[in-house]
Design a protein around this motif. Structure first.
Motif, PDB file in Angstrom:
ATOM      1  N   LEU A   1       0.553  -1.011   0.064  1.00 31.42           N
ATOM      2  CA  LEU A   1       0.017  -0.255  -0.116  1.00 31.42           C
ATOM      3  C   LEU A   1       0.864   1.308  -0.040  1.00 31.42           C
ATOM      4  CD1 LEU A   1      -2.608   1.171   0.072  1.00 31.42           C
ATOM      5  CD2 LEU A   1      -1.710   1.020   2.863  1.00 31.42           C
ATOM      6  N   LEU A   2       2.077   1.098   0.912  1.00 32.63           N
ATOM      7  CA  LEU A   2       3.383   2.588   0.705  1.00 32.63           C
ATOM      8  C   LEU A   2       3.964   3.037  -0.493  1.00 32.63           C
ATOM      9  CD1 LEU A   2       4.671   2.382   4.504  1.00 32.63           C
ATOM     10  CD2 LEU A   2       2.443   3.585   3.325  1.00 32.63           C
ATOM     11  N   VAL A   3       3.921   1.207  -0.900  1.00 31.49           N
ATOM     12  CA  VAL A   3       4.700   2.046  -1.849  1.00 31.49           C
ATOM     13  C   VAL A   3       3.589   1.890  -3.148  1.00 31.49           C
ATOM     14  CG1 VAL A   3       5.381   0.070  -3.963  1.00 31.49           C
ATOM     15  CG2 VAL A   3       6.415  -0.249  -1.703  1.00 31.49           C
ATOM     16  N   GLY A   4       2.328   1.710  -3.378  1.00 30.81           N
ATOM     17  CA  GLY A   4       1.395   2.620  -4.316  1.00 30.81           C
ATOM     18  C   GLY A   4       1.027   3.579  -3.920  1.00 30.81           C
ATOM     19  N   MET A   5       1.196   4.166  -2.778  1.00 34.34           N
ATOM     20  CA  MET A   5       1.381   6.073  -2.570  1.00 34.34           C
ATOM     21  C   MET A   5       2.245   6.053  -2.807  1.00 34.34           C
ATOM     22  SD  MET A   5      -0.718   5.593   1.405  1.00 34.34           S
ATOM     23  CE  MET A   5      -1.367   6.784   1.803  1.00 34.34           C
ATOM     24  N   ALA A   6       3.169   5.759  -3.114  1.00 35.96           N
ATOM     25  CA  ALA A   6       4.479   6.488  -3.342  1.00 35.96           C
ATOM     26  C   ALA A   6       4.894   6.516  -4.234  1.00 35.96           C
ATOM     27  CB  ALA A   6       6.003   5.428  -2.337  1.00 35.96           C
ATOM     28  N   THR A   7       4.094   6.177  -4.693  1.00 30.54           N
ATOM     29  CA  THR A   7       3.881   5.474  -6.613  1.00 30.54           C
ATOM     30  C   THR A   7       3.155   7.106  -7.482  1.00 30.54           C
ATOM     31  OG1 THR A   7       3.438   4.208  -6.687  1.00 30.54           O
ATOM     32  CG2 THR A   7       5.095   3.548  -7.043  1.00 30.54           C
ATOM     33  N   GLY A   8       2.646   7.151  -6.206  1.00 27.50           N
ATOM     34  CA  GLY A   8       1.655   7.659  -7.028  1.00 27.50           C
ATOM     35  C   GLY A   8       1.542   9.317  -6.440  1.00 27.50           C
ATOM     36  N   LEU A   9       3.084   9.732  -6.024  1.00 28.97           N
ATOM     37  CA  LEU A   9       3.060  10.833  -5.537  1.00 28.97           C
ATOM     38  C   LEU A   9       3.995  11.813  -6.742  1.00 28.97           C
ATOM     39  CD1 LEU A   9       5.407  10.280  -2.551  1.00 28.97           C
ATOM     40  CD2 LEU A   9       3.238  12.095  -2.607  1.00 28.97           C
ATOM     41  N   GLU A  10       3.899  11.501  -8.408  1.00 29.19           N
ATOM     42  CA  GLU A  10       4.181  11.861  -9.235  1.00 29.19           C
ATOM     43  C   GLU A  10       2.377  12.369  -9.907  1.00 29.19           C
ATOM     44  OE1 GLU A  10       6.347   9.424 -11.781  1.00 29.19           O
ATOM     45  OE2 GLU A  10       4.520   8.353 -11.935  1.00 29.19           O
ATOM     46  N   GLY A  11       1.476  12.035  -9.195  1.00 28.09           N
ATOM     47  CA  GLY A  11       0.483  13.097 -10.047  1.00 28.09           C
ATOM     48  C   GLY A  11      -0.205  12.081 -10.413  1.00 28.09           C
ATOM     49  N   SER A  12       0.584  10.676 -10.895  1.00 26.10           N
ATOM     50  CA  SER A  12      -0.101  10.151 -11.928  1.00 26.10           C
ATOM     51  C   SER A  12      -1.365   8.827 -11.156  1.00 26.10           C
ATOM     52  CB  SER A  12       0.373   9.071 -13.472  1.00 26.10           C
ATOM     53  OG  SER A  12      -0.258   9.029 -14.279  1.00 26.10           O
ATOM     54  N   GLY A  13      -2.102   7.728 -11.328  1.00 30.88           N
ATOM     55  CA  GLY A  13      -2.390   6.946 -10.682  1.00 30.88           C
ATOM     56  C   GLY A  13      -2.322   5.943 -11.052  1.00 30.88           C
ATOM     57  N   PHE A  14      -1.852   6.006 -12.742  1.00 32.99           N
ATOM     58  CA  PHE A  14      -1.778   4.740 -13.326  1.00 32.99           C
ATOM     59  C   PHE A  14      -0.301   4.288 -13.575  1.00 32.99           C
ATOM     60  CE2 PHE A  14      -6.201   4.068 -15.091  1.00 32.99           C
ATOM     61  CZ  PHE A  14      -6.852   3.891 -14.179  1.00 32.99           C
ATOM     62  N   SER A  15       0.726   5.624 -13.192  1.00 30.69           N
ATOM     63  CA  SER A  15       1.702   5.021 -13.651  1.00 30.69           C
ATOM     64  C   SER A  15       2.499   3.906 -12.695  1.00 30.69           C
ATOM     65  CB  SER A  15       3.080   6.007 -13.493  1.00 30.69           C
ATOM     66  OG  SER A  15       3.122   6.771 -12.229  1.00 30.69           O
ATOM     67  N   GLY A  16       2.775   4.341 -11.451  1.00 27.60           N
ATOM     68  CA  GLY A  16       2.941   3.120 -10.419  1.00 27.60           C
ATOM     69  C   GLY A  16       2.801   1.634 -10.590  1.00 27.60           C
ATOM     70  N   LEU A  17       1.064   1.495 -11.095  1.00 23.06           N
ATOM     71  CA  LEU A  17       0.766   0.308 -11.120  1.00 23.06           C
ATOM     72  C   LEU A  17       1.242  -1.000 -11.469  1.00 23.06           C
ATOM     73  CD1 LEU A  17      -2.779   0.818 -12.361  1.00 23.06           C
ATOM     74  CD2 LEU A  17      -2.112   0.797 -10.136  1.00 23.06           C
ATOM     75  N   PRO A  18       2.677  -1.274 -12.312  1.00 25.93           N
ATOM     76  CA  PRO A  18       3.560  -2.327 -12.883  1.00 25.93           C
ATOM     77  C   PRO A  18       3.967  -2.361 -11.928  1.00 25.93           C
ATOM     78  CG  PRO A  18       2.990  -0.453 -14.682  1.00 25.93           C
ATOM     79  CD  PRO A  18       2.758  -0.232 -13.693  1.00 25.93           C
ATOM     80  N   LEU A  19       5.267  -1.528 -11.168  1.00 24.03           N
ATOM     81  CA  LEU A  19       6.039  -1.367 -10.432  1.00 24.03           C
ATOM     82  C   LEU A  19       4.831  -2.082  -8.835  1.00 24.03           C
ATOM     83  CD1 LEU A  19       8.022  -0.756  -8.561  1.00 24.03           C
ATOM     84  CD2 LEU A  19       7.532   0.862  -7.795  1.00 24.03           C
ATOM     85  N   THR A  20       3.865  -1.823  -8.719  1.00 26.13           N
ATOM     86  CA  THR A  20       3.542  -2.478  -7.843  1.00 26.13           C
ATOM     87  C   THR A  20       2.469  -4.024  -7.853  1.00 26.13           C
ATOM     88  OG1 THR A  20       0.908  -1.609  -8.303  1.00 26.13           O
ATOM     89  CG2 THR A  20       2.758  -0.589  -6.608  1.00 26.13           C
ATOM     90  N   GLY A  21       2.640  -4.184  -8.953  1.00 28.88           N
ATOM     91  CA  GLY A  21       1.952  -6.061  -9.593  1.00 28.88           C
ATOM     92  C   GLY A  21       2.564  -5.848  -9.727  1.00 28.88           C
TER      93      GLY A  21
END
Length: 561
Positions: free
Chosen positions: A465-485
């Protein structure tokens, strides 16, 4: 890869911005300095670091301008509707459902969720802002409450599950090596839990801000916006309103009041301007509950031709007695919602049938903006006539753009700093030639921290969850999904958890944070724009309800799924 000095400087900048935001201070200067230092360390050139300040804001502006333009066009439409008083007539039918602040709260939540689920929030929010938000404000729901419920239901609940379009679940599932339907089903449950908890807490926060229904609520909301966007014109209009009232007194009573009216020429030096969205957008402070406003409540977007004359008379006098204006008011009060309803129907046909092409994402946002622009043109020609409309149409559009940049422009340097941590945008910000690449600082930092997440299922869920929130800091909700997946697919089996569940948890963190609720430089800009509230204040107000909802939903996923 090994972390470099640039990674640590960037991390320090992220922590500094988060800390200052929590402290309710303006983060523009820290963001600019962090951009300079990070770019300097990345390239070894102080000149490049200075240039990166400009390039970062320019890159952010180019990426976010679609949102700015939608806000401007919808604001222009509301301005011309206000000039003919069609805005108040338009919300009248909703008064039967929105009888008070709480019913307005519920209606906004349900309608926003359903529309955003099918068409995504960015094109859905302007529709809601143009029709339902004024009705909700009149019913007694505060503007910050309308903004919070729209953000939570649309940018949060609907987008985090993306259950209909399934773009987000598809990205998460592909990276995790599991089925899209499994991720989508789990994400739907988690999004409903998160949103339900957030809406309940938001309701508790708003209980003391609810007001009794009344037209004055709508007038104060509209006039506070005018104050923020054009303070000089607004005080001038106050002088004009007072002078006009004195003029009516003279005409009716035969009294010489010219001597009384003369001191009004210096009223601009003495009338304080109410704080509005522009002043609050950078670092806190809600608009005042009782803003100073001109009498009459009308006006066409802050000093446009065709709007000044009607607003200079008391409500119920000349403008209300003008049969042509009243007729136009009734026509557009019905016509604007009908046009938007037809547009929604067209998009629905594209979604569920093959009769028309499917419209979604950026194309849907463009359709909303284009329809709003056409309605502005039709309305000004009908209200002001062909000759005057050539001037007033431009003035309404300028008013909309001024409002959009006054209210939202403060986020550009902040977004620019976070874009610098994205490998897709960093080369452009650093002025590199085509083909040259840079590390993705934010993704590298998150990846480096994966090894410190313990193998306990509960801790693992919160770590993802925290990893997902951290990747979302750049303002794009979908860009971090490959990393969390990818992280979920790799570590899920080792701790006895379904990768689909972990991927859905990471999707919640990434989309709720970066998709448009917790960070002010995301699509939450649209919500703040249509509801006339400070965008940073909106993100700050949403923090506690949303984080509480994410904690509850993550516990549910770890213990029961």
């Amino acid at each position: 890869m090994a972390l470099t000095a640039a990674h640590w400087v960037y991390l320090a900048g992220v922590l500094l911005i988060i800390g200052i935001t929590v402290a309710r201070k303006n983060v523009v200067i820290p963001a600019i300095l962090a951009t300079l230092l990070t770019a300097w360390v990345m390239t070894g050139s102080a000149i490049t670091g200075i240039q990166a300040i400009f390039n970062a804001s320019l890159t952010a502006a180019s990426e976010l301008f679609t949102i700015f333009l939608i806000i401007a066009l919808v604001t222009a439409l509301l301005g011309v509707l206000r000039a003919m008083k069609a805005d108040q007539r338009m919300v009248t039918p909703f008064q039967r459902v929105m009888r008070g602040g709480w019913s307005a709260y519920a209606v906004l939540a349900v309608v926003t969720y359903l529309i955003s689920l099918f068409f995504w929030p960015t094109p859905a929010v302007p529709l809601i802002g143009a029709i339902l938000v004024p009705a909700a404000i009149r019913a007694g729901l505060p503007a910050i409450g309308a903004a919070m419920v729209i953000a939570i239901a649309g940018q949060g609940m609907a987008l985090s599950s993306d259950y209909v379009m399934q773009v987000a679940p598809g990205l998460s599932a592909t990276a995790a090596g599991t089925s899209t339907s499994a991720v989508a089903d789990t994400a739907l449950v988690l999004s409903l839990i998160t949103g339900g908890v957030a809406l309940v807490i938001t309701g508790v926060m708003l209980r003391r801000l609810m007001r009794a229904p009344g037209d004055t609520n709508l007038e104060e909301w509209e006039n506070t916006v005018t104050a923020a966007a054009q303070p000089v014109e607004r005080t001038s209009r106050i002088a004009g309103v007072i002078a006009a009232r004195l003029g009516f007194a003279k005409a009716r009573a035969g009294t010489d009041v010219d001597a009384i009216a003369e001191p009004l020429t210096v009223v601009e030096d003495r009338v304080p301007v109410a704080a509005g969205v522009a002043t609050g957008g950078g670092g806190g402070g809600e608009p005042p509950a009782e803003p100073l406003r001109p009498a009459g409540g009308g006006g066409g977007g802050g000093g446009t031709a065709g709007g000044d004359a009607p607003t200079s008379v008391p409500a119920g006098d000349a403008e209300e007695d003008d049969p042509r204006t009243v007729r136009l008011s009734k026509i557009f009060a019905v016509g604007v919602p009908v046009v938007f309803a037809v547009m929604v129907g067209y998009m629905a046909l594209g979604k569920f049938t093959s009769l028309v092409p499917e419209i979604q994402g950026g194309s849907a946002a463009a359709l909303v903006g284009g329809v709003a622009a056409v309605l502005v043109i039709v309305a000004v020609f009908a209200l002001d006539g062909p000759t005057a409309a050539l001037t007033t149409c431009g003035e309404h559009l300028v008013d909309g753009l001024v409002f959009a940049f006054r209210a939202m422009g403060v986020v550009l340097p902040i977004a620019g700093f976070f874009f610098l941590g994205n490998a897709d945008f960093a080369p452009k910000i650093l002025g590199l030639e085509d083909g040259q690449t840079t590390p993705g600082l934010l993704v590298d930092l998150v990846t480096a921290g994966e090894q410190f997440i313990p193998g306990n299922p509960l801790v693992m869920c919160f770590g993802v969850l925290l990893v997902g929130m951290a990747t979302g800091l750049e303002g794009s909700g979908f860009s971090g999904l490959p990393l969390t997946g990818s992280l979920s697919g790799a570590i899920g089996p080792t701790v006895g958890m379904d990768p689909a569940t972990l991927a859905a948890v990471g999707q919640m963190g990434s989309v709720w944070a970066g998709g448009g609720v917790l960070v002010a430089w995301s699509s939450v800009l649209v919500v703040a724009g249509v509801t006339r509230v400070p965008v940073i204040e909106l993100a700050r107000k949403c923090f506690v309800p949303v984080v509480a909802g994410l904690v509850i939903s993550t516990l549910f996923a770890a213990l029961l799924l």
